[in-house]
Design a protein around this motif. Structure first.
Motif, PDB file in Angstrom:
ATOM      1  N   VAL B 452      -1.395  -2.527  -6.074  1.00  0.00           N
ATOM      2  CA  VAL B 452      -2.408  -3.112  -5.188  1.00  0.00           C
ATOM      3  C   VAL B 452      -3.523  -2.091  -5.000  1.00  0.00           C
ATOM      4  O   VAL B 452      -3.269  -0.890  -4.913  1.00  0.00           O
ATOM      5  N   GLN B 453      -4.717  -2.602  -4.991  1.00  0.00           N
ATOM      6  CA  GLN B 453      -5.886  -1.764  -4.777  1.00  0.00           C
ATOM      7  C   GLN B 453      -6.570  -2.240  -3.499  1.00  0.00           C
ATOM      8  O   GLN B 453      -6.739  -3.450  -3.316  1.00  0.00           O
ATOM      9  N   LEU B 454      -6.977  -1.306  -2.645  1.00  0.00           N
ATOM     10  CA  LEU B 454      -7.698  -1.671  -1.424  1.00  0.00           C
ATOM     11  C   LEU B 454      -9.101  -1.096  -1.490  1.00  0.00           C
ATOM     12  O   LEU B 454      -9.293   0.036  -1.912  1.00  0.00           O
ATOM     13  N   LYS B 455     -10.051  -1.884  -1.061  1.00  0.00           N
ATOM     14  CA  LYS B 455     -11.433  -1.417  -0.982  1.00  0.00           C
ATOM     15  C   LYS B 455     -11.889  -1.634   0.455  1.00  0.00           C
ATOM     16  O   LYS B 455     -11.728  -2.721   1.007  1.00  0.00           O
ATOM     17  N   VAL B 456     -12.432  -0.602   1.056  1.00  0.00           N
ATOM     18  CA  VAL B 456     -12.910  -0.734   2.436  1.00  0.00           C
ATOM     19  C   VAL B 456     -14.430  -0.662   2.428  1.00  0.00           C
ATOM     20  O   VAL B 456     -15.023   0.259   1.862  1.00  0.00           O
ATOM     21  N   ASP B 457     -15.024  -1.654   3.048  1.00  0.00           N
ATOM     22  CA  ASP B 457     -16.467  -1.729   3.105  1.00  0.00           C
ATOM     23  C   ASP B 457     -16.933  -1.178   4.450  1.00  0.00           C
ATOM     24  O   ASP B 457     -16.227  -1.282   5.455  1.00  0.00           O
ATOM     25  N   ARG B 458     -18.139  -0.642   4.492  1.00  0.00           N
ATOM     26  CA  ARG B 458     -18.618  -0.079   5.759  1.00  0.00           C
ATOM     27  C   ARG B 458     -18.891  -1.170   6.803  1.00  0.00           C
ATOM     28  O   ARG B 458     -19.131  -0.892   7.965  1.00  0.00           O
ATOM     29  N   SER B 459     -18.852  -2.436   6.379  1.00  0.00           N
ATOM     30  CA  SER B 459     -18.936  -3.543   7.348  1.00  0.00           C
ATOM     31  C   SER B 459     -17.641  -3.692   8.141  1.00  0.00           C
ATOM     32  O   SER B 459     -17.598  -4.409   9.129  1.00  0.00           O
ATOM     33  N   GLY B 460     -16.594  -3.051   7.657  1.00  0.00           N
ATOM     34  CA  GLY B 460     -15.292  -3.219   8.297  1.00  0.00           C
ATOM     35  C   GLY B 460     -14.375  -4.136   7.523  1.00  0.00           C
ATOM     36  O   GLY B 460     -13.214  -4.327   7.881  1.00  0.00           O
ATOM     37  N   LYS B 461     -14.906  -4.703   6.460  1.00  0.00           N
ATOM     38  CA  LYS B 461     -14.091  -5.634   5.674  1.00  0.00           C
ATOM     39  C   LYS B 461     -13.198  -4.873   4.707  1.00  0.00           C
ATOM     40  O   LYS B 461     -13.621  -3.893   4.085  1.00  0.00           O
ATOM     41  N   VAL B 462     -11.972  -5.339   4.595  1.00  0.00           N
ATOM     42  CA  VAL B 462     -11.032  -4.738   3.657  1.00  0.00           C
ATOM     43  C   VAL B 462     -10.706  -5.769   2.583  1.00  0.00           C
ATOM     44  O   VAL B 462     -10.303  -6.898   2.899  1.00  0.00           O
ATOM     45  N   THR B 463     -10.914  -5.399   1.323  1.00  0.00           N
ATOM     46  CA  THR B 463     -10.563  -6.307   0.235  1.00  0.00           C
ATOM     47  C   THR B 463      -9.309  -5.794  -0.459  1.00  0.00           C
ATOM     48  O   THR B 463      -9.199  -4.613  -0.776  1.00  0.00           O
ATOM     49  N   VAL B 464      -8.373  -6.725  -0.648  1.00  0.00           N
ATOM     50  CA  VAL B 464      -7.097  -6.399  -1.284  1.00  0.00           C
ATOM     51  C   VAL B 464      -7.114  -7.007  -2.676  1.00  0.00           C
ATOM     52  O   VAL B 464      -7.307  -8.221  -2.817  1.00  0.00           O
ATOM     53  N   PHE B 465      -6.912  -6.196  -3.685  1.00  0.00           N
ATOM     54  CA  PHE B 465      -6.830  -6.705  -5.054  1.00  0.00           C
ATOM     55  C   PHE B 465      -5.365  -6.642  -5.494  1.00  0.00           C
ATOM     56  O   PHE B 465      -4.769  -5.564  -5.522  1.00  0.00           O
ATOM     57  N   SER B 466      -4.829  -7.797  -5.808  1.00  0.00           N
ATOM     58  CA  SER B 466      -3.420  -7.840  -6.204  1.00  0.00           C
ATOM     59  C   SER B 466      -3.248  -8.865  -7.308  1.00  0.00           C
ATOM     60  O   SER B 466      -3.809  -9.956  -7.250  1.00  0.00           O
ATOM     61  N   GLY B 467      -2.468  -8.539  -8.300  1.00  0.00           N
ATOM     62  CA  GLY B 467      -2.184  -9.489  -9.376  1.00  0.00           C
ATOM     63  C   GLY B 467      -1.110 -10.496  -9.013  1.00  0.00           C
ATOM     64  O   GLY B 467      -0.736 -11.328  -9.833  1.00  0.00           O
ATOM     65  N   ALA B 468      -0.618 -10.454  -7.788  1.00  0.00           N
ATOM     66  CA  ALA B 468       0.450 -11.377  -7.388  1.00  0.00           C
ATOM     67  C   ALA B 468      -0.048 -12.818  -7.420  1.00  0.00           C
ATOM     68  O   ALA B 468      -1.238 -13.073  -7.281  1.00  0.00           O
ATOM     69  N   CYS B 469       0.883 -13.719  -7.607  1.00  0.00           N
ATOM     70  CA  CYS B 469       0.554 -15.122  -7.856  1.00  0.00           C
ATOM     71  C   CYS B 469       0.651 -15.942  -6.577  1.00  0.00           C
ATOM     72  O   CYS B 469       1.736 -16.099  -6.022  1.00  0.00           O
ATOM     73  N   LEU B 561     -14.525   4.447   0.193  1.00  0.00           N
ATOM     74  CA  LEU B 561     -13.143   4.390   0.665  1.00  0.00           C
ATOM     75  C   LEU B 561     -12.331   3.364  -0.108  1.00  0.00           C
ATOM     76  O   LEU B 561     -12.677   2.176  -0.153  1.00  0.00           O
ATOM     77  N   GLY B 562     -11.258   3.815  -0.688  1.00  0.00           N
ATOM     78  CA  GLY B 562     -10.359   2.897  -1.370  1.00  0.00           C
ATOM     79  C   GLY B 562      -9.005   3.545  -1.509  1.00  0.00           C
ATOM     80  O   GLY B 562      -8.836   4.727  -1.209  1.00  0.00           O
ATOM     81  N   ALA B 563      -8.042   2.765  -1.936  1.00  0.00           N
ATOM     82  CA  ALA B 563      -6.704   3.331  -2.148  1.00  0.00           C
ATOM     83  C   ALA B 563      -5.949   2.447  -3.125  1.00  0.00           C
ATOM     84  O   ALA B 563      -6.244   1.258  -3.261  1.00  0.00           O
ATOM     85  N   VAL B 564      -5.006   3.036  -3.794  1.00  0.00           N
ATOM     86  CA  VAL B 564      -4.102   2.252  -4.635  1.00  0.00           C
ATOM     87  C   VAL B 564      -2.679   2.545  -4.209  1.00  0.00           C
ATOM     88  O   VAL B 564      -2.376   3.613  -3.676  1.00  0.00           O
ATOM     89  N   GLY B 565      -1.832   1.563  -4.435  1.00  0.00           N
ATOM     90  CA  GLY B 565      -0.405   1.752  -4.177  1.00  0.00           C
ATOM     91  C   GLY B 565       0.355   1.012  -5.242  1.00  0.00           C
ATOM     92  O   GLY B 565      -0.118  -0.005  -5.764  1.00  0.00           O
ATOM     93  N   SER B 566       1.488   1.534  -5.612  1.00  0.00           N
ATOM     94  CA  SER B 566       2.278   0.792  -6.587  1.00  0.00           C
ATOM     95  C   SER B 566       3.748   0.848  -6.219  1.00  0.00           C
ATOM     96  O   SER B 566       4.180   1.695  -5.417  1.00  0.00           O
TER      97      SER B 566
END
Lengths: 166, 738
Positions: B452-469, B561-566
């Motif tokens: 999973v990859q997380l992207k944090v925007d300076r607006s406060g929004k967090v986007t989660v990128f995941s290949g899960a179905c 700002l971002g992060a990955v986790g596996s």
């Protein structure tokens, strides 16, 4: 119904309040008209043979299967689809109840289920749980086991206060 | 929103407004429509295909056949026995050609004009007949006869265990095949861009496996293939492997340069199938007088249909997954999957283990009767404990099965009902366990199972990128809840992007109940990593202020700002024997059901009056969604118990490939289901969570069977429990209560 020269037949409908005029071949179904011509894809095709109820819309207020309805047979009708349920950006009480009760999982049956429920509660605003079961029997759902769908419709029929959805 | 509260599923707003865009809701400029030409024969060689008449029809752009897609494929690398278009049809409905035309009507007409010359071959529909030496050879991948896979394993000394038992029950069962019948039919759209490569939009539960097979079969570099998986209108396992039609739209898009859509009709979905395998099961189960289970002997003959699908795994699961929640001192399994000339079977919710679970739990009920013990009490005396290994060496780190039994016993008022209701009414109990994902991926590799990859925007929004179905089971809600919990943001500030191999890191797919465990853990790690870095620069008390303030401080000090986790699975929790990895899971869920039924002895009709289901999911991250999974599972089991069957004529033709004829339960057939969540926490799961999507189906069928026995004294050992079977079993009238 095919006109003798094979030409298209003009029909007039009111769809979610908008006047729609279209020339269609006689075999055009309402599901095709809604999805392909009007891009109202909330009308779902799960079987195209009247078994699943996912394409249910309201035709002159009655819940009807759009996949089995020929457009030429309903000239002049008023159609309501799931896209027309919201009023001024606010969810219909049944929509809000479906959200609050977790009545939608994959969402494929949801539009048809909602329209059957709208028709049911218009005819029987205080429908009992058994009446709700009977009223929704033409709509299949493979995700929910129907429990939360019936809960949601019952909550509206009982007039329970639902959390207003944003 | 925090973990465990009842905030609505964020996806529900799209669902109730009709805005969810399913695959078939998408159109592209210039899009062609494709149609498959299917075999009318159960077994026949294609001698020749004359497509001239089809190609001459105005509006037809291409016709492809086996020669255009010669590379075999299949979800499991060792059993790739399918071709997108067959040169030899192995079941009625096996596709042999594919037509692309300007619209669906033209494609349908063109498909009918494709002239196939057939050499009809003898066919075989039943697995026992398929294994006879003189049987026609269905699938050339089989090394011996028509055997896909055969597994023999033994643990402990079974003969001694049964010899030392005070009671041994032997019984045989026939589990009818059933299909998923997700309301959304399969649909795929291929798009070719000479610069960017191939994009396939598809109703798939396994974008990553589809990505690999598209690249391999179409001979494209993997970085030239993109798979987009829109939200699915249900899956249940029916969309969890690459399909020929997905390869066809890719090929046709490359040939024509136009987008190509192929949507299966409902009838075609019944033939595409990959659903529950029919199984014949022989069980022997022993116990001592005081109700200790001893040994279990399980023999299973599995009807695989024409292709392997996940059959290698099925053949193990059919034996390996009955060894909990009850402790066995000896266990022997002998399972064989045979190819037959029918639509291929595959994974349906509770893959491979719903059938043996039915046989096992009904046998336990018989044993309780033989020992004159309450069947709940018999189960209680044999519960595996947390930290214990099953007889086949799976490590069970947590189990809430005892609690599950207590909950259904109390809620159903069991003690006042069992063996005490008037003739015609009865209650039955059953239990089960299930995997939360598999420790080993489908193809051997050492990379994580989910990232999973997380992207944090300076607006406060967090986007989660995941290949899960996302298929309605709540992936987006689950990931949102984790991000809200860890980063203190509101649900509306979280956007989840799933199902796009170009945009998201790999997740192996929506199968084997793996998503909460694996994508959940990956997301948790990414979120905690991000939170730790924010805390470093914004102070440990950053959560006491609006998170956007801390995010801005962190971005100013650290840059974007971002992060990955596996997440990868533990690899040390299975036996060293061959096959010991199959069924090994990071964690196991547990379920108990009580069913109450009324049997009409005049009509033979069984009505399920109520189902009480208690499910140990470790921790319910989204309780409302977990309840929905429990209710939906129990309903799906009820349908298999009472109505559903993939039945075929002797010719191989399906007896009723429509939702009406097949007989799915409606609102009128489905009782209220009481879903109870048991939470004990599992050390491996995110916040202790385990699976909830498949386990709760398992006990439905045996609980109903046991309730029918309690009601009228008959044992129904063949599915479905139709009025005809009930009436046949009631004549002559058994010696039951009256």
């Amino acid at each position: 119904m095919r006109s003798s020269d094979g030409s298209l037949i003009e029909v007039h409908l009111t769809v979610n309040g908008d006047a729609v005029r279209r020339a269609v071949p006689p075999e055009r179904t309402l599901a095709e008209l809604l999805r392909e011509d009007l891009l109202l894809t909330g009308c779902k095709q799960g079987c195209d043979q009247g078994d699943c109820g996912a394409c249910t819309v309201l035709v002159d207020g009655r819940a009807q299967l759009a996949c089995l309805t020929l457009v030429v047979a309903i000239d002049g009708a008023t159609i309501e689809t799931v896209e027309g349920l919201q009023q001024r950006g606010r969810l219909h009480p049944l929509q809000a109840a479906f959200v609050a009760h977790g009545a939608a999982q994959c969402g494929f049956c949801t539009p048809g289920m909602l329209l059957s429920a709208v028709a049911l509660l218009r005819a029987s605003p205080r429908a009992s749980r058994d009446e709700i079961r009977a009223g929704l029997a033409g709509n299949l759902c493979r995700c929910t086991g129907y429990v939360k769908i019936i809960d949601a419709v019952e909550a509206v029929a009982r007039g329970d206060d639902e959390e207003p959805a944003p | 929103m925090t973990i465990g509260d009842r905030t609505p599923n964020p996806r529900a707003y799209d669902a109730v407004t009709g805005r969810t865009r399913f695959a078939d809701d998408l159109t592209f400029p210039g899009m062609l429509h494709a149609r498959l030409v299917r075999s009318p024969h159960a077994h026949a060689r294609v001698v020749a295909i004359d497509a001239a008449a089809a190609l001459a029809l105005p509006g037809v752009h291409a016709v492809i056949t086996a020669a255009d897609l010669p590379t075999p494929f299949g979800v499991i690398p060792w059993t790739q026995d399918e071709h997108a278009l067959a040169a030899k049809a192995r079941f009625v409905g096996d596709p042999v050609a594919c037509v692309a035309a300007v619209d669906e009507q033209t494609a349908i007409r063109a498909a009918a004009l494709v002239d196939v010359t057939w050499e009809v071959l003898p066919h075989v529909l039943e697995p026992a007949a398929a294994l006879a030496p003189e049987a026609p050879r269905v699938n050339e991948l089989a090394k011996h006869g028509n055997v896909t896979k055969s597994v023999q394993l033994a643990f402990g000394d079974l003969d001694a265990a049964l010899a030392g038992s005070d009671a041994v029950v032997a019984a045989s069962y026939d589990f009818a095949g059933s299909t998923h019948a997700a309301l959304e039919p399969h649909c795929a759209i291929g798009q070719w861009d000479p610069a960017g490569g191939l994009t396939v939009v598809s109703t798939t539960q396994v974008p990553h496996y589809l990505h690999r097979e598209l690249a391999r079969v179409l001979e494209l570099a993997e970085d030239r293939v993109r798979v987009i998986q829109p939200p699915l209108g249900g899956g249940f396992g029916g969309k969890s492997e690459p399909f020929g039609h997905e390869l066809c739209v890719g090929k046709l898009a490359m040939m024509t340069g136009r987008p190509v859509k192929l949507r299966l009709t409902r009838e075609e979905v019944f033939y595409t199938h990959r659903g529950r395998h029919p199984m014949h099961l022989d069980v022997r189960l022993g116990a001592t007088r005081d109700g200790r289970l001893t040994g279990c002997d399980l023999r299973v003959l599995i009807d695989g249909g024409a292709y392997a699908s996940f059959g290698l795994v099925t053949t193990y699961y059919a034996g390996q997954l009955v060894t909990a929640p009850l402790r066995l001192s000896a266990f022997r399994l002998d399972t064989t999957r045979a190819y037959t000339n029918k639509p291929p079977c595959g994974p349906k919710r509770g893959h491979g283990s719903v059938q043996p679970r039915f046989a096992f739990e009904v046998t336990v009920d018989r044993l309780a009767e033989a020992l004159d013990l309450d069947p709940i009490e018999l189960r209680r005396r044999n519960c595996l404990e947390a930290g214990e290994r099953t007889i086949n060496e799976f490590l069970v780190r947590s189990t809430g099965f005892r609690d599950c039994l207590d909950r259904v016993e109390r809620a159903s008022d069991w003690k006042r009902k069992h063996r005490q209701l008037p003739f015609g009414r009865g209650v039955g109990v059953a239990g089960s366990f299930y995997i939360s994902g598999t420790n080993y991926p489908i193809y051997p590799n050492e990379m994580p199972q989910s990232a999973v990859q997380l992207k944090v925007d300076r607006s406060g929004k967090v986007t989660v990128f995941s290949g899960a179905c996302e298929m309605g089971q709540g992936v987006e809600a689950m990931l949102t809840a984790i991000v809200c919990e860890e980063l203190g943001v509101a649900p509306g500030a979280v956007r989840v992007v799933t199902g796009d191999t170009d945009l998201t890191p790999v997740d192996l797919g929506g199968y084997s109940s793996r998503t909460t465990m694996m994508a959940g853990n990956a997301c948790l790690r990414a979120a905690r990593d991000l939170a730790a870095r924010v805390a470093e620069v914004a102070g440990a008390d950053w959560r006491t202020r609006p998170p956007v303030e801390a995010f801005r401080v962190a971005e100013a000090r650290l840059g974007a700002l971002g992060a990955v986790g596996s997440y990868d699975t533990p690899k040390d929790v299975h036996g060293a024997y061959r096959g010991g990895t199959i069924g090994a899971s990071p964690a196991y869920s547990f379920t108990a059901h009580v069913a109450e039924v009324t049997v009409d002895v005049e009509t033979g009709q069984v009505r399920v009056d109520r189902l009480w289901v208690a499910h140990d999911c470790g921790r319910a991250l989204r309780p409302q969604i977990v309840e929905g999974q429990i209710e939906g599972s129990a309903y799906m089991g009820l349908g298999e118990a009472l109505f559903e069957e993939q039945a075929f004529h002797p010719s191989g033709l399906h007896r009723g490939p429509s939702l009406l004829d097949y007989g799915l339960p409606t609102t009128l057939d489905t009782p209220d289901i009481v879903a109870m969540i048991v939470e004990g926490g599992d050390p491996e799961g995110p916040y202790g969570a385990k699976e909830a999507g498949e386990g709760p189906l398992h006990p439905s069928i045996p609980a109903i069977a046991n309730a029918i026995h309690d009601a009228v004294g008959i044992r129904l050992d063949a599915l479905p429990f139709s009025p005809a079977r009930v009436l046949a079993a009631l004549t002559p009238r058994p010696t039951g209560r009256s």
